[in-house]
Design an enzyme around this catalytic site. Structure first.
Site, PDB file in Angstrom:
ATOM      1  N   HIS A 199     -13.340  -1.855  -4.925  1.00 47.40           N
ATOM      2  CA  HIS A 199     -11.921  -2.218  -4.863  1.00 47.40           C
ATOM      3  C   HIS A 199     -11.083  -1.006  -4.462  1.00 47.40           C
ATOM      4  O   HIS A 199     -10.419  -0.372  -5.284  1.00 47.40           O
ATOM      5  CB  HIS A 199     -11.448  -2.777  -6.219  1.00 47.40           C
ATOM      6  CG  HIS A 199     -11.992  -4.130  -6.520  1.00 47.40           C
ATOM      7  ND1 HIS A 199     -13.033  -4.334  -7.409  1.00 47.40           N
ATOM      8  CD2 HIS A 199     -11.661  -5.363  -6.047  1.00 47.40           C
ATOM      9  CE1 HIS A 199     -13.300  -5.630  -7.479  1.00 47.40           C
ATOM     10  NE2 HIS A 199     -12.486  -6.278  -6.664  1.00 47.40           N
ATOM     11  N   HIS A 243     -11.678  -1.920   1.294  1.00 48.43           N
ATOM     12  CA  HIS A 243     -11.818  -3.355   0.999  1.00 48.43           C
ATOM     13  C   HIS A 243     -10.557  -4.100   1.410  1.00 48.43           C
ATOM     14  O   HIS A 243     -10.636  -5.193   1.994  1.00 48.43           O
ATOM     15  CB  HIS A 243     -12.094  -3.550  -0.491  1.00 48.43           C
ATOM     16  CG  HIS A 243     -11.917  -4.966  -0.969  1.00 48.43           C
ATOM     17  ND1 HIS A 243     -12.751  -5.992  -0.586  1.00 48.43           N
ATOM     18  CD2 HIS A 243     -10.976  -5.516  -1.792  1.00 48.43           C
ATOM     19  CE1 HIS A 243     -12.345  -7.121  -1.156  1.00 48.43           C
ATOM     20  NE2 HIS A 243     -11.274  -6.865  -1.884  1.00 48.43           N
ATOM     21  N   HIS A 267      -3.476  -7.280  -1.962  1.00 43.59           N
ATOM     22  CA  HIS A 267      -3.959  -8.228  -2.973  1.00 43.59           C
ATOM     23  C   HIS A 267      -4.707  -7.547  -4.116  1.00 43.59           C
ATOM     24  O   HIS A 267      -4.829  -8.129  -5.202  1.00 43.59           O
ATOM     25  CB  HIS A 267      -4.868  -9.266  -2.319  1.00 43.59           C
ATOM     26  CG  HIS A 267      -6.254  -8.786  -2.047  1.00 43.59           C
ATOM     27  ND1 HIS A 267      -6.561  -7.925  -1.008  1.00 43.59           N
ATOM     28  CD2 HIS A 267      -7.431  -9.023  -2.688  1.00 43.59           C
ATOM     29  CE1 HIS A 267      -7.845  -7.668  -1.019  1.00 43.59           C
ATOM     30  NE2 HIS A 267      -8.414  -8.306  -2.028  1.00 43.59           N
ATOM     31  N   ASP A 268      -5.216  -6.330  -3.944  1.00 40.97           N
ATOM     32  CA  ASP A 268      -5.951  -5.636  -5.020  1.00 40.97           C
ATOM     33  C   ASP A 268      -5.364  -4.255  -5.298  1.00 40.97           C
ATOM     34  O   ASP A 268      -6.076  -3.385  -5.824  1.00 40.97           O
ATOM     35  CB  ASP A 268      -7.426  -5.486  -4.652  1.00 40.97           C
ATOM     36  CG  ASP A 268      -8.267  -6.673  -5.096  1.00 40.97           C
ATOM     37  OD1 ASP A 268      -7.851  -7.347  -6.059  1.00 40.97           O
ATOM     38  OD2 ASP A 268      -9.312  -6.938  -4.482  1.00 40.97           O
ATOM     39  N   ASP A 276     -11.247 -12.719   0.824  1.00 44.80           N
ATOM     40  CA  ASP A 276     -11.540 -11.841  -0.309  1.00 44.80           C
ATOM     41  C   ASP A 276     -13.020 -11.838  -0.666  1.00 44.80           C
ATOM     42  O   ASP A 276     -13.538 -10.851  -1.195  1.00 44.80           O
ATOM     43  CB  ASP A 276     -10.700 -12.282  -1.514  1.00 44.80           C
ATOM     44  CG  ASP A 276     -10.712 -11.261  -2.634  1.00 44.80           C
ATOM     45  OD1 ASP A 276     -10.946 -10.062  -2.353  1.00 44.80           O
ATOM     46  OD2 ASP A 276     -10.469 -11.643  -3.798  1.00 44.80           O
TER      47      ASP A 276
END
Length: 549
Positions: free
Chosen positions: A283, A287, A323-324, A433
């Site tokens: 993560h 990524h 998103h992360d 994802d």
């Protein structure tokens, strides 16, 4: 660096929400224009008063500075007449020596602090350690957590990724590294404001000249499924996310459509990339760049491309990139059982995804990227970004798959409706994802090993603090092939089967399904044969796969 650390006098209100909630993060309007964070970057002028040249004023300036330094040291008001130039030069260089002494003292204090913290970790339980970690990250606003970086374990601020050699980075103090970064950012912003970046159609906005070689060639093929994000990250010196997003914004002409400020855009993207933890094996910013590239491929699907509005594309790319953000490298159950403050803040529901969303909102407001838009429009963008990011919660996988399947069975999807397009964007982001098993084996294997390494690190932490080891996190019992087989069978296959139906078996979808089935079969062979992932028959199998679109 906390997201709102520089907003003095800010009035922040964070309200816990679910999928349909509202984020209220407001800043006093009278403070925003004068803040150095909100104001645009400007190149300070270099002028000499009175029309004098710098060469004529320099000797006098040096004499004044020397006199000021001697006065500061408490010496004589006027220098002795018999002092030589060499002696005066020795006085002049003493500030640097004092600064070095201060830096040495700072390093000693950091070492003492680290030793003290290690002792506390040995004597206290995990809850106490976590409480200490949270306390170091809180701001002076009582009762409200304003930091972006709120993860556990603590991030060592002295370990920073730069273009320098690793040994040099470790020997630098935080002060020197911050100076280096500040200078690099200033030079880059100054270059932009002087108009040295090409803005002609088809050019790559905000890319340095060094990137226009092999990286530029790779960007010309960014819509192909065999895009090697690891190679691209090396070619861009670890700036794959910023470089890719700038290119895609230019491809879709989003800067012109939304009248975005180029410097604010680069500032926002830089903040997003920096807030991914490079220490995480999986993560991290690479990524995020990989998910963004996959999202771009999905946005170009014939079934979807003609129906999307510029706002849909903007939301899809932004959600994929962020998103992360600030992922701590551990999962939600770990945060809950260690009583982490994020778990308490979001009431043990979509903890990480809520944090990613709130962090994104904070960076949007700190950078001022959407400040020129009407308030209702910017709030709607923030809310839709939250809906997309929260959809990546793996615990809601079955909910989305069943809803998607029901729409396809009833043929009830109408992409003319904004709500239905938003739902497809949620599905597309979920696919992006978890699309690693659908990549070619060389890329898929690397991602599989990285995510398992991150699982194993969490298991080591849990073992260290005598906690129950989470599923898939025990390196002694959970092998990489076994983890990947279960992940493909229960998460990836059900989702991509429905995506295959939606795209009506497009060329990209056929390619992904082919890779997924081959990769799963290979993991099955590796699990039962107990052979390394690099076998001699891989080369012959790759040759039989043919070209990848």
């Amino acid at each position: 660096m906390p997201v709102l650390d520089g907003l003095w006098g800010a009035d922040i209100r964070l309200q816990d929400t679910s999928l349909g909630g509202v984020v209220d993060v407001s800043v006093c309007p009278e403070d925003a224009p004068s803040s150095t964070v909100w104001g645009p970057l400007r190149t300070p002028p270099v002028t000499c008063g009175g029309g004098l040249s710098l060469a004529l004023e320099l000797p006098a300036l040096i004499r004044q500075l020397r006199a000021a330094w001697r006065a500061r040291r408490g010496g004589a008001q006027s220098p002795p007449k018999d002092r030589t130039e060499e002696e005066e030069e020795e006085d002049w260089v003493e500030p640097e020596e004092e600064e070095e002494e201060e830096e040495v003292e700072e390093v000693k204090l950091e070492a003492q602090e680290k030793k003290s913290l290690q002792k506390e970790e040995g004597d206290a339980d995990l809850h106490h350690v976590t409480h200490k970690a949270d306390g170091r990250l809180r701001t002076r606003h009582a009762g409200v957590l304003l930091e972006r970086r709120g993860s556990y374990p603590l991030i060592d601020l002295r370990i920073l990724n730069t273009s320098a050699q690793q040994g040099e980075v470790e020997s630098c103090t935080r002060r020197k590294v911050k100076r280096l970064h500040s200078f690099q950012r200033y030079c880059h912003a100054s270059r932009l404001l002087r108009g040295l970046v090409a803005h002609s159609p088809g050019s790559m906005h905000l890319l340095d000249d060094h990137y226009l070689g092999q990286a530029g060639h790779m960007l010309s093929k960014v819509s192909t499924w065999n895009f090697d994000i690891f190679l691209f990250d090396r070619l861009t010196n670890g700036n794959s996310l910023v470089t890719l997003m700038c290119h895609l914004f230019n491809v879709y002409d989003l800067v012109h459509h939304f009248q975005l400020d180029m410097v604010k855009l680069h500032r926002f993207l830089g903040m997003v990339q920096e807030d991914y933890h490079s220490q995480n094996p999986y993560h991290n910013a690479v990524h995020a760049a990989d998910v963004t590239q996959a999202m771009y491929c999905y946005l170009k699907e014939p079934k979807l491309a003609e129906q999307l509005s510029p706002l849909d594309i903007f939301l899809g790319l932004m959600a994929a990139a962020a998103h992360d953000v600030d992922h701590p490298g551990v999962n939600q159950p770990f945060l809950i059982k260690t009583q982490h403050h994020l778990a308490s803040l979001y009431q043990n529901t979509s903890v990480l995804e809520s944090h990613h969303w709130r962090s994104t909102v904070g960076m949007l407001r700190e950078s001022g990227l959407l400040s020129h838009l009407p308030p209702d429009m910017s709030q709607d963008i923030e809310q839709q970004l939250g809906s997309l990011i929260l959809a990546t919660d793996i615990s809601r996988q079955n909910e989305f798959v069943l809803s998607f399947r029901e729409h396809l069975d009833n043929q009830s999807l109408d992409l003319q409706l904004a709500s239905h397009r938003h739902f497809i964007l949620q599905i597309a982001l979920k696919c992006a994802d978890v699309c690693n098993p659908c990549r070619a084996w060389e890329l898929s294997r690397q991602w599989s090993e990285r995510v398992c390494e991150e699982f194993y690190r969490q298991g080591d932490l849990e073992r260290k603090f005598d906690l129950e080891i989470s599923p898939l996190c025990d390196q002694q019992t959970d092998s990489v092939p076994a983890i990947q087989i279960g992940f493909i069978s229960y998460i990836v296959e059900p989702l991509f089967d429905e995506w295959h139906r939606f795209t009506e078996a497009s060329l990209l979808s056929q390619t992904m399904m082919g890779h997924m089935h081959k990769n799963k079969a290979r993991w099955v062979r590796l699990r039962y044969a107990h052979t390394p992932s690099h076998t001699e028959d891989e080369e012959s199998e790759r040759k039989g796969e043919g070209d990848i679109p």
